[in-house]
Design an enzyme around this catalytic site. Structure first.
Site, PDB file in Angstrom:
ATOM      1  N   ALA A 195       0.953  -1.050   0.040  1.00 21.17           N
ATOM      2  CA  ALA A 195       0.017   0.014   0.036  1.00 21.17           C
ATOM      3  C   ALA A 195       0.987   1.307   0.167  1.00 21.17           C
ATOM      4  O   ALA A 195       0.456   2.314  -0.628  1.00 21.17           O
ATOM      5  CB  ALA A 195      -0.975   0.101   1.175  1.00 21.17           C
ATOM      6  N   TYR A 196       2.019   1.138   0.910  1.00 20.02           N
ATOM      7  CA  TYR A 196       2.825   2.491   0.860  1.00 20.02           C
ATOM      8  C   TYR A 196       3.459   2.631  -0.342  1.00 20.02           C
ATOM      9  O   TYR A 196       3.400   3.649  -1.052  1.00 20.02           O
ATOM     10  CB  TYR A 196       3.882   2.072   1.878  1.00 20.02           C
ATOM     11  CG  TYR A 196       5.010   3.086   1.989  1.00 20.02           C
ATOM     12  CD1 TYR A 196       4.682   4.008   2.235  1.00 20.02           C
ATOM     13  CD2 TYR A 196       6.422   2.477   2.645  1.00 20.02           C
ATOM     14  CE1 TYR A 196       5.573   5.211   2.570  1.00 20.02           C
ATOM     15  CE2 TYR A 196       7.148   3.452   2.806  1.00 20.02           C
ATOM     16  CZ  TYR A 196       7.020   4.870   2.754  1.00 20.02           C
ATOM     17  OH  TYR A 196       8.087   5.920   3.198  1.00 20.02           O
ATOM     18  N   ALA A 197       3.986   1.480  -0.916  1.00 18.82           N
ATOM     19  CA  ALA A 197       4.780   1.649  -2.509  1.00 18.82           C
ATOM     20  C   ALA A 197       3.880   2.006  -3.497  1.00 18.82           C
ATOM     21  O   ALA A 197       4.163   2.922  -4.087  1.00 18.82           O
ATOM     22  CB  ALA A 197       5.287   0.568  -2.759  1.00 18.82           C
ATOM     23  N   LYS A 220       3.219   5.781  -3.287  1.00 14.59           N
ATOM     24  CA  LYS A 220       4.311   6.471  -3.825  1.00 14.59           C
ATOM     25  C   LYS A 220       4.724   6.699  -4.995  1.00 14.59           C
ATOM     26  O   LYS A 220       5.186   7.442  -5.588  1.00 14.59           O
ATOM     27  CB  LYS A 220       5.598   6.054  -2.771  1.00 14.59           C
ATOM     28  CG  LYS A 220       5.232   6.526  -1.235  1.00 14.59           C
ATOM     29  CD  LYS A 220       5.420   8.004  -1.175  1.00 14.59           C
ATOM     30  CE  LYS A 220       5.305   8.442   0.249  1.00 14.59           C
ATOM     31  NZ  LYS A 220       5.444   9.646   0.757  1.00 14.59           N
TER      32      LYS A 220
END
Length: 257
Positions: free
Chosen positions: A159-161, A164
């Site tokens: 989710a973070y990647a 970003k």
């Protein structure tokens, strides 16, 4: 030469998530170069402490309490910053709040939160800041992304990647579309010993030691000296021909190709 007589002296930066960690480090480094700072974040007390430190370095500083996920309020906040300082030269989209974990354990809401505080918020700030940055004739935007985008094993970082990667793409597009407006747009992917990473290091010492060992330079970056000062260089005149780039500030760990 005194920093307040340097090439960035008298300029104004808006830094989101400036109450602690990397955002605070960037704000302090900019102040060291003579840049006045609008410090944005959700917690008034931490922002005021950042502003106290900024004023000690001889620049103007003002705290603006703002939740970047509330994108409808962003234009008003940006205009208030420009009105308070009389100009806006630099925008740093640092704030982010989201979720980590295996994909099957993430709710839709948790997954979407990273996009609301990441590319959606950055998009709102970039659009709102555009006329002010254009008016200076030499505006600069720095978006914070992550080496998790190219991590060899992205388990629990999906989710973070994903959020970003979207911000990295937005960075490149804005750089191309706004170059003729005198606005440069770059991204950085930092590793730094922020309070959150400090907590993780203390809580997971063995995993943290393995992580640091995978960094060729053998250490995590300092929020101000390694990350903040790099931002000062990126927004300064020596790198005036650089735009649309993603710069890893991680001691050589990630390979962006």
């Amino acid at each position: 030469m005194d920093a307040h007589d340097g090439p960035l002296a008298g300029r104004v930066a808006l830094v989101t998530g400036a109450g602690q960690g990397v955002g605070q480090g960037i704000a302090l480094a900019l102040a060291g170069a003579g840049v006045s700072v609008a410090a944005l974040g959700r917690t008034a007390a931490t922002l005021e402490e950042t502003c106290r430190q900024l004023r000690e370095r001889g620049v103007e500083a003002e705290a603006f309490v703002c939740d970047v996920a509330e994108t409808d309020a962003v234009p008003g906040v940006v205009d208030a910053v420009a009105a308070r300082f009389g100009r806006l030269d630099i925008l740093v989209n640092n704030a982010w709040a989201g979720a980590h974990g295996p994909l099957l354990e993430l709710s839709d809401r948790a997954f979407q939160k990273g996009f609301r505080t990441g590319p959606f918020a950055a998009f709102a700030f970039m659009k709102a800041a555009h006329p002010h940055l254009k008016a200076t004739g030499d505006g600069s935007i720095i978006n914070l992304v992550t080496s998790a985008m190219v991590r060899w094993d992205s388990s629990t970082y999906g989710a973070y990647a994903a959020a970003k990667v979207a911000l990295k793409s937005l960075t490149r597009t804005a750089a191309v579309e706004w170059a003729r407006d005198g606005i440069r747009v770059n991204a950085i992917a930092p590793h730094a010993l922020s309070p959150g990473l400090q907590w993780w290091t203390e809580t997971n010492p063995e995993e943290a030691a393995e992580f640091v060992a995978s960094i060729p330079m053998g250490r995590l970056g300092d929020c101000e000296e390694d990350i903040g000062r790099a931002v000062v260089a990126l927004v300064g005149p020596d790198l005036r021909y650089l735009t649309g780039a993603t710069v890893p500030l991680d001691g050589g760990q990630a390979f962006f190709g």
